[in-house]
Design a protein around this motif. Structure first.
Motif, PDB file in Angstrom:
ATOM      1  N   ASP A  50      31.558  52.408  26.839  1.00  0.00           N
ATOM      2  CA  ASP A  50      31.084  51.440  27.629  1.00  0.00           C
ATOM      3  C   ASP A  50      32.032  50.026  27.649  1.00  0.00           C
ATOM      4  N   ARG A  51      32.263  49.767  26.251  1.00  0.00           N
ATOM      5  CA  ARG A  51      33.369  48.568  26.044  1.00  0.00           C
ATOM      6  C   ARG A  51      34.390  48.984  26.536  1.00  0.00           C
ATOM      7  N   ALA A  52      35.198  49.948  26.608  1.00  0.00           N
ATOM      8  CA  ALA A  52      36.518  50.659  27.244  1.00  0.00           C
ATOM      9  C   ALA A  52      36.271  50.482  28.700  1.00  0.00           C
ATOM     10  N   ILE A  53      35.177  50.861  29.300  1.00  0.00           N
ATOM     11  CA  ILE A  53      35.070  50.797  30.818  1.00  0.00           C
ATOM     12  C   ILE A  53      35.015  49.362  31.198  1.00  0.00           C
ATOM     13  N   ILE A  54      34.260  48.563  30.600  1.00  0.00           N
ATOM     14  CA  ILE A  54      34.355  47.185  30.706  1.00  0.00           C
ATOM     15  C   ILE A  54      35.711  46.271  30.826  1.00  0.00           C
ATOM     16  N   LYS A  55      36.165  46.746  29.649  1.00  0.00           N
ATOM     17  CA  LYS A  55      37.709  46.340  29.602  1.00  0.00           C
ATOM     18  C   LYS A  55      38.552  46.565  30.611  1.00  0.00           C
ATOM     19  N   ARG A  56      38.397  47.931  31.097  1.00  0.00           N
ATOM     20  CA  ARG A  56      39.261  48.465  32.168  1.00  0.00           C
ATOM     21  C   ARG A  56      38.904  47.876  33.291  1.00  0.00           C
ATOM     22  N   MET A  57      37.585  47.560  33.584  1.00  0.00           N
ATOM     23  CA  MET A  57      37.073  46.983  34.828  1.00  0.00           C
ATOM     24  C   MET A  57      37.619  45.408  34.934  1.00  0.00           C
ATOM     25  N   ASN A  58      37.703  44.803  33.679  1.00  0.00           N
ATOM     26  CA  ASN A  58      38.179  43.432  33.563  1.00  0.00           C
ATOM     27  C   ASN A  58      39.704  43.220  33.761  1.00  0.00           C
ATOM     28  N   GLN A  59      40.348  44.340  33.272  1.00  0.00           N
ATOM     29  CA  GLN A  59      41.956  44.403  33.673  1.00  0.00           C
ATOM     30  C   GLN A  59      42.031  44.690  34.945  1.00  0.00           C
ATOM     31  N   GLN A  60      41.669  45.511  35.822  1.00  0.00           N
ATOM     32  CA  GLN A  60      41.775  45.769  37.052  1.00  0.00           C
ATOM     33  C   GLN A  60      41.532  44.540  37.970  1.00  0.00           C
ATOM     34  N   GLN A  61      40.552  43.759  37.604  1.00  0.00           N
ATOM     35  CA  GLN A  61      40.000  42.640  38.325  1.00  0.00           C
ATOM     36  C   GLN A  61      41.267  41.626  38.146  1.00  0.00           C
ATOM     37  N   LEU A  62      41.665  41.390  36.925  1.00  0.00           N
ATOM     38  CA  LEU A  62      42.674  40.399  36.796  1.00  0.00           C
ATOM     39  C   LEU A  62      43.768  40.891  37.424  1.00  0.00           C
ATOM     40  N   ALA A  63      44.228  42.126  37.444  1.00  0.00           N
ATOM     41  CA  ALA A  63      45.432  42.699  38.227  1.00  0.00           C
ATOM     42  C   ALA A  63      45.301  42.121  39.753  1.00  0.00           C
ATOM     43  N   TYR A  64      44.181  42.461  40.329  1.00  0.00           N
ATOM     44  CA  TYR A  64      43.836  42.295  41.773  1.00  0.00           C
ATOM     45  C   TYR A  64      43.829  40.678  42.079  1.00  0.00           C
ATOM     46  N   VAL A  65      43.419  39.759  41.032  1.00  0.00           N
ATOM     47  CA  VAL A  65      43.489  38.432  41.090  1.00  0.00           C
ATOM     48  C   VAL A  65      44.878  37.949  41.254  1.00  0.00           C
ATOM     49  N   ARG A  66      45.787  38.472  40.196  1.00  0.00           N
ATOM     50  CA  ARG A  66      47.192  38.169  40.110  1.00  0.00           C
ATOM     51  C   ARG A  66      48.145  38.436  41.372  1.00  0.00           C
ATOM     52  N   GLN A  67      47.618  39.471  41.978  1.00  0.00           N
ATOM     53  CA  GLN A  67      48.288  40.126  43.107  1.00  0.00           C
ATOM     54  C   GLN A  67      48.085  39.171  44.407  1.00  0.00           C
ATOM     55  N   ARG A  68      46.685  38.843  44.339  1.00  0.00           N
ATOM     56  CA  ARG A  68      46.274  38.127  45.498  1.00  0.00           C
ATOM     57  C   ARG A  68      46.976  36.517  45.518  1.00  0.00           C
ATOM     58  N   ASP A  69      46.820  36.111  44.259  1.00  0.00           N
ATOM     59  CA  ASP A  69      47.418  34.780  44.053  1.00  0.00           C
ATOM     60  C   ASP A  69      49.009  34.727  44.259  1.00  0.00           C
ATOM     61  N   ALA A  70      49.748  35.765  44.018  1.00  0.00           N
ATOM     62  CA  ALA A  70      51.050  35.924  44.444  1.00  0.00           C
ATOM     63  C   ALA A  70      51.169  35.881  45.757  1.00  0.00           C
ATOM     64  N   ARG A  71      50.405  36.721  46.644  1.00  0.00           N
ATOM     65  CA  ARG A  71      50.514  36.929  48.071  1.00  0.00           C
ATOM     66  C   ARG A  71      50.199  35.501  48.744  1.00  0.00           C
ATOM     67  N   ASN A  72      49.307  34.677  48.033  1.00  0.00           N
ATOM     68  CA  ASN A  72      48.949  33.398  48.612  1.00  0.00           C
ATOM     69  C   ASN A  72      49.615  32.367  48.198  1.00  0.00           C
ATOM     70  N   ARG A  73      50.619  32.452  47.152  1.00  0.00           N
ATOM     71  CA  ARG A  73      51.179  31.133  46.726  1.00  0.00           C
ATOM     72  C   ARG A  73      52.350  30.424  47.745  1.00  0.00           C
ATOM     73  N   PRO A  74      52.995  31.218  48.449  1.00  0.00           N
ATOM     74  CA  PRO A  74      53.744  30.635  49.502  1.00  0.00           C
ATOM     75  C   PRO A  74      52.981  29.491  50.249  1.00  0.00           C
ATOM     76  N   THR A  75      51.902  29.739  50.472  1.00  0.00           N
ATOM     77  CA  THR A  75      50.922  28.789  51.453  1.00  0.00           C
ATOM     78  C   THR A  75      50.600  27.749  50.457  1.00  0.00           C
ATOM     79  N   TYR A  76      50.588  27.897  49.270  1.00  0.00           N
ATOM     80  CA  TYR A  76      50.043  26.590  48.418  1.00  0.00           C
ATOM     81  C   TYR A  76      50.946  25.669  48.157  1.00  0.00           C
TER      82      TYR A  76
END
Length: 107
Positions: free
Chosen positions: A40-66
């Motif tokens: 369960d801990r490993a699943i939660i860690k993987r989900m958190n890492q996936q969400q972090l990767a998503y947020v970093r990609q989203r921020d990289a896409r939106n950075r030029p507009t900021y």
């Protein structure tokens, strides 16, 4: 009408409360073994890492507009200074009008 809405909302809350209360049940029989907790801990860690990767990609896409250029900053500072000057003049006029200087009472 209000009573009916309240009764419906109360019934919905009562119906959903047990599910929320059992969301993280410490007496959950499936989480009794150390292996299950580790899995369960490993699943939660993987989900958190996936969400972090998503947020970093989203921020990289939106950075030029900021990005804000120095010219835009300067224009903003000039506009704020002009606004502060106009507000100071208005406050002075209001105070003078309230003090009885009728020439300051124009709209």
């Amino acid at each position: 009408m209000k009573l009916g809405s309240f009764v419906r909302a109360f019934a919905l809350g009562v119906a959903l409360l047990p599910a929320a209360a059992l969301a993280d049940d410490p007496r959950d029989p499936t989480m009794r073994s150390a292996a299950a907790r580790a899995r369960d801990r490993a699943i939660i860690k993987r989900m958190n890492q996936q969400q972090l990767a998503y947020v970093r990609q989203r921020d990289a896409r939106n950075r030029p507009t900021y990005r804000v250029t120095q010219g835009e900053r300067d224009r903003y500072e000039d506009a704020r200074a002009e606004y502060a000057r106009r507000m100071a003049a208005w406050r002075h006029a209001v105070a003078a009008c309230n003090a009885g200087r009728w020439e300051y009472c124009d709209n």
